[in-house]
Write an enzyme that holds these catalytic residues in place. Structure first.
Site, PDB file in Angstrom:
ATOM      1  N   ASN A   9      72.233 -43.678 -18.093  1.00  0.00           N
ATOM      2  CA  ASN A   9      71.255 -42.988 -17.333  1.00  0.00           C
ATOM      3  C   ASN A   9      70.891 -41.911 -18.083  1.00  0.00           C
ATOM      4  O   ASN A   9      71.612 -41.034 -18.695  1.00  0.00           O
ATOM      5  CB  ASN A   9      71.959 -42.420 -16.079  1.00  0.00           C
ATOM      6  N   ARG A  20      62.537 -26.926 -21.554  1.00  0.00           N
ATOM      7  CA  ARG A  20      61.511 -26.076 -22.507  1.00  0.00           C
ATOM      8  C   ARG A  20      60.193 -26.318 -22.347  1.00  0.00           C
ATOM      9  O   ARG A  20      59.364 -25.769 -23.027  1.00  0.00           O
ATOM     10  CB  ARG A  20      62.050 -26.322 -23.802  1.00  0.00           C
ATOM     11  N   HIS A  45      66.752 -41.742 -12.352  1.00  0.00           N
ATOM     12  CA  HIS A  45      66.851 -41.360 -11.245  1.00  0.00           C
ATOM     13  C   HIS A  45      65.807 -40.036 -10.850  1.00  0.00           C
ATOM     14  O   HIS A  45      66.168 -38.894 -10.895  1.00  0.00           O
ATOM     15  CB  HIS A  45      67.918 -41.076 -10.786  1.00  0.00           C
ATOM     16  N   ARG A  47      63.942 -37.493  -8.890  1.00  0.00           N
ATOM     17  CA  ARG A  47      64.167 -36.848  -7.576  1.00  0.00           C
ATOM     18  C   ARG A  47      62.689 -36.062  -7.041  1.00  0.00           C
ATOM     19  O   ARG A  47      62.030 -35.984  -7.873  1.00  0.00           O
ATOM     20  CB  ARG A  47      65.242 -35.792  -7.595  1.00  0.00           C
ATOM     21  N   HIS A  52      64.543 -33.630 -13.560  1.00  0.00           N
ATOM     22  CA  HIS A  52      64.902 -34.241 -14.609  1.00  0.00           C
ATOM     23  C   HIS A  52      63.913 -35.307 -14.914  1.00  0.00           C
ATOM     24  O   HIS A  52      62.773 -34.976 -15.573  1.00  0.00           O
ATOM     25  CB  HIS A  52      66.392 -34.808 -14.843  1.00  0.00           C
ATOM     26  N   GLU A  72      66.689 -45.602  -9.897  1.00  0.00           N
ATOM     27  CA  GLU A  72      67.475 -45.110  -8.788  1.00  0.00           C
ATOM     28  C   GLU A  72      66.633 -44.241  -7.737  1.00  0.00           C
ATOM     29  O   GLU A  72      65.858 -43.412  -8.360  1.00  0.00           O
ATOM     30  CB  GLU A  72      68.911 -44.728  -9.020  1.00  0.00           C
ATOM     31  N   HIS A 192      79.002 -43.344 -11.134  1.00  0.00           N
ATOM     32  CA  HIS A 192      79.162 -42.026 -10.513  1.00  0.00           C
ATOM     33  C   HIS A 192      80.618 -41.743 -11.250  1.00  0.00           C
ATOM     34  O   HIS A 192      81.545 -42.055 -10.798  1.00  0.00           O
ATOM     35  CB  HIS A 192      79.135 -41.730  -9.043  1.00  0.00           C
ATOM     36  N   GLY A 215      75.864 -41.723 -17.166  1.00  0.00           N
ATOM     37  CA  GLY A 215      74.847 -40.705 -17.525  1.00  0.00           C
ATOM     38  C   GLY A 215      75.649 -39.454 -17.989  1.00  0.00           C
ATOM     39  O   GLY A 215      75.697 -39.220 -19.008  1.00  0.00           O
TER      40      GLY A 215
END
Length: 239
Positions: A9, A20, A45, A47, A52, A72, A192, A215
């Protein structure tokens, strides 16, 4: 060759890039390098706030990932639109709220049965394998089968926490639910808070495990050991 696939991940890499406002580190190059270093898949993933991985990263990554691309996320309207257009190899459905810091629970596959039936069907119609994030609960595993999922992904956050106190007890429900999943014809993923300390034990106890998505811990380890060495260290835990 590891017996369980490692999907890296790269969300935390994207978080560093976004801090940055530039393209450093280059997410597509990181994905290429992870594969070159032995990773058997790339997970992202996105969001809603795109803090990210961003949605505009998805087609770029799909074009260069040569192993397996897993996206995901919570299947809201935007997620479904973007993912069905990109057509990754796998979509993992996660019940995150918009403000969630990280994924901290699986789906109630009984309560959301009708919603998940529709979502799973739409993704599969686009040629995408569907995995549903669930806690280690036999009712929820059966519910994932009932909505038509191809795989489940066990939420391993509680396992990782309890592993520190009693590894055998921490993994017990996961092992039981994995046997049920195998009997039902479901593939098994997990993710996780898996790390170098708890991963090998989990792999050995959860029979039928096919893939882990890691990840945060992997990126943290890479700060000390380097990305190439770290991926090899994780792969050794999966043999």
């Amino acid at each position: 060759m590891s017996t369980v696939r490692l999907s890296v991940n790269i969300n935390k890499i994207a978080l560093i890039r976004n801090s940055r406002g530039s393209n450093l580190p280059d997410l597509t190059q990181i994905a290429r390098d992870c594969e070159a270093f032995g990773a058997q898949g790339i997970t992202v993933h996105p969001r809603p706030d795109e803090r990210h991985v961003r949605f505009d990263d998805l087609p770029l990554l799909k074009n260069i990932v040569s192993t397996e691309f897993n996206i995901e996320g919570n299947p809201d309207a935007r997620f479904m639109r973007e993912v069905t257009q990109v057509q990754p190899h796998q979509a993992t459905l996660v019940p995150d709220g918009p403000q969630a810091l990280t994924s901290d629970q699986g789906w109630d596959t009984l309560k959301y049965h009708d919603f998940l039936v529709d979502v799973v069907g739409e993704l599969q119609a686009a040629g995408i394998r569907v995995s549903i994030f669930v806690d280690a609960d036999e009712r929820l595993v059966e519910g994932a089968k009932a909505v038509g999922a191809d795989r489940i992904e066990f939420y391993t956050g509680h396992y990782a926490k309890d592993f520190l106190k009693n590894p055998a007890e921490a993994v017990k429900k996961h092992a039981q639910c994995a046997q049920l999943a195998v009997n039902l014809g479901l593939g098994i993923n997990a993710g996780h808070d898996l790390n170098l300390q708890n991963l090998n034990f989990y792999k050995n106890e959860v029979l039928g495990l096919q893939e882990v998505s890691i990840g945060h811990a992997l990126v943290c380890d890479a700060l000390y050991f380097g990305l190439q060495n770290t991926i090899q260290m994780y792969l050794r835990q999966l043999v």
